[in-house]
Design a protein around this motif. Structure first.
Motif, PDB file in Angstrom:
ATOM      1  N   MET A  65      14.915  -3.259 -76.917  1.00 37.87           N
ATOM      2  CA  MET A  65      15.564  -3.319 -75.602  1.00 37.87           C
ATOM      3  C   MET A  65      16.575  -2.188 -75.470  1.00 37.87           C
ATOM      4  N   LEU A  66      16.987  -1.593 -76.614  1.00 36.52           N
ATOM      5  CA  LEU A  66      17.876  -0.431 -76.595  1.00 36.52           C
ATOM      6  C   LEU A  66      17.091   0.865 -76.774  1.00 36.52           C
TER       7      LEU A  66
ATOM      8  N   PHE B  72      16.985  -8.543 -78.257  1.00 33.65           N
ATOM      9  CA  PHE B  72      18.115  -9.461 -78.311  1.00 33.65           C
ATOM     10  C   PHE B  72      17.653 -10.831 -77.820  1.00 33.65           C
ATOM     11  N   PHE B  73      18.412 -11.839 -78.168  1.00 37.10           N
ATOM     12  CA  PHE B  73      18.048 -13.196 -77.796  1.00 37.10           C
ATOM     13  C   PHE B  73      19.278 -13.864 -77.206  1.00 37.10           C
ATOM     14  N   GLY B  74      19.110 -14.618 -76.133  1.00 36.52           N
ATOM     15  CA  GLY B  74      20.231 -15.333 -75.549  1.00 36.52           C
ATOM     16  C   GLY B  74      20.861 -14.615 -74.379  1.00 36.52           C
ATOM     17  N   GLU B  75      20.380 -13.412 -74.032  1.00 40.45           N
ATOM     18  CA  GLU B  75      20.914 -12.680 -72.892  1.00 40.45           C
ATOM     19  C   GLU B  75      19.844 -12.595 -71.805  1.00 40.45           C
ATOM     20  N   GLU B  76      20.153 -13.126 -70.635  1.00 44.45           N
ATOM     21  CA  GLU B  76      19.174 -13.236 -69.566  1.00 44.45           C
ATOM     22  C   GLU B  76      18.659 -11.876 -69.078  1.00 44.45           C
ATOM     23  N   LYS B  77      19.489 -10.837 -69.225  1.00 43.00           N
ATOM     24  CA  LYS B  77      19.053  -9.533 -68.725  1.00 43.00           C
ATOM     25  C   LYS B  77      17.861  -8.995 -69.491  1.00 43.00           C
ATOM     26  N   TYR B  78      17.574  -9.583 -70.653  1.00 40.36           N
ATOM     27  CA  TYR B  78      16.411  -9.164 -71.427  1.00 40.36           C
ATOM     28  C   TYR B  78      15.273 -10.182 -71.353  1.00 40.36           C
ATOM     29  N   ALA B  79      15.357 -11.133 -70.424  1.00 36.70           N
ATOM     30  CA  ALA B  79      14.378 -12.217 -70.362  1.00 36.70           C
ATOM     31  C   ALA B  79      12.955 -11.690 -70.175  1.00 36.70           C
ATOM     32  N   ASP B  80      12.768 -10.707 -69.270  1.00 34.87           N
ATOM     33  CA  ASP B  80      11.430 -10.176 -69.021  1.00 34.87           C
ATOM     34  C   ASP B  80      10.869  -9.484 -70.250  1.00 34.87           C
ATOM     35  N   LEU B  81      11.728  -8.761 -70.953  1.00 29.01           N
ATOM     36  CA  LEU B  81      11.295  -8.038 -72.149  1.00 29.01           C
ATOM     37  C   LEU B  81      10.884  -9.006 -73.244  1.00 29.01           C
TER      38      LEU B  81
END
Length: 317
Positions: free
Chosen positions: A68-69, A107-116
């Motif tokens: 994600m980074l 990452f896990f637990g952060e909604e901004k990465y939900a699609d990924l």
């Protein structure tokens, strides 16, 4: 050591050898995947050799990678990651079919990465034995004025169990977790004392979920390269242990070899998890309330216990 794991990275562009970076940068700017069929074949040879050399020592392989980074520096990071996972999985199973590979890359637990997260798992689930991520569940740091919540308040157990249910994951590894900590906090500050207690409860809650196979803390010793503004991530600061180093060590020792965890609720304000350990029952218990909780628990036999300060005490049936 009888239980070693290997951590490897696939798409971290910083790991590209210097002599190749210019060529790869030019391809990326032109919208071309810099990795060729020859690169992937060379990587397969590397995997084969590494597994052959170290496989007999390694009980699990983990590939978090944080795409994600890295995807912001390399738009091909996701598709590369899927290919690398498949290659590594194929080579591992040829030599050690029973050794697990955990991967996930987000990452896990952060909604901004939900699609990924969803896309990654759909693409790699047939090439791994479990999910491996870098999970920072709080999204907040430890410091003056920060409202650092416990696992009960952030619904940690419920969030993870829901994910396991949706994905069907049977094994989960948190390869990297922790929290930013205000660097100038005194070792005996109220903030660090409270963080130590919360962190102990976090580890217990995670251990209670049988899918969780690993929970690796970042960072043990301080490192300036990991500083984030006025925050660091260390358990040890300037050769001194912070309070959460002590509670983390105590809880992990007490939970060593514990298994088959279940949640028990003897009282609305009491959190309790029961494990099996070496033929005995291990109970972890605490009250989550501003006031003292009056509750009685009938123990099946005489018992011994330890608090978070390491003080031992005992009682009768």
């Amino acid at each position: 050591y009888t239980d070693l794991y290997a951590h490897t990275s696939f798409t971290n562009y910083a790991c590209i050898p210097g002599y190749l970076k210019k060529e790869y940068d030019e391809k990326l700017k032109a919208g071309i995947d810099p990795f060729t069929a020859e690169d992937y074949e060379n990587y397969r040879k590397f995997c084969r050799a590494a597994i052959e050399r170290y496989g007999k020592y390694i009980t699990s392989w983990r590939v978090p990678d944080e795409i994600m980074l890295t995807r912001y520096h390399n738009k091909f990071a996701q598709t590369q990651y899927y290919k690398f996972c498949r290659i590594f999985y194929e080579e591992l199973k040829k030599q050690y079919p029973n050794t697990p590979l955990y991967a996930g890359g987000a990452f896990f637990g952060e909604e901004k990465y939900a699609d990924l997260k969803r896309d990654v798992w759909d693409k790699i689930k047939d090439s791994v034995d479990g999910l491996c991520v870098d999970a920072y569940p709080h999204g907040i740091s430890v410091g003056v004025g920060q409202n650092y919540l416990g696992p009960e308040q952030i619904k940690l157990r419920e969030r993870y169990l829901k994910t396991f249910d949706i994905t069907g994951v049977k094994a989960f590894v948190n390869e990297e977790t922790g929290s930013g900590i205000q660097r100038n906090l005194a070792l005996d500050s109220n903030e660090l004392r409270e963080f130590a207690i919360i962190n102990a409860r976090m580890v217990i809650v995670c251990k209670s979920m049988n899918q969780v196979k690993g929970w690796t803390w970042f960072l043990v010793e301080d490192a300036k390269s990991a500083w984030n503004g006025n925050y660091d991530y260390a358990m040890w600061k300037e050769y001194n242990p912070r309070p959460h180093a002590a509670t983390y060590a105590l809880v992990t020792r007490q939970l060593a070899f514990a298994q088959d965890g279940i949640e028990v609720k003897p009282h609305a304000d009491i959190y309790s998890y029961v494990f099996k350990r070496k033929g005995k029952t291990l109970l972890t218990i605490w009250a989550f309330s501003k006031d003292l909780v009056d509750a009685k628990i009938d123990m099946p036999s005489d018992w011994t216990a330890v608090d978070l300060m390491g003080k031992h005490f005992s009682g009768k049936k």
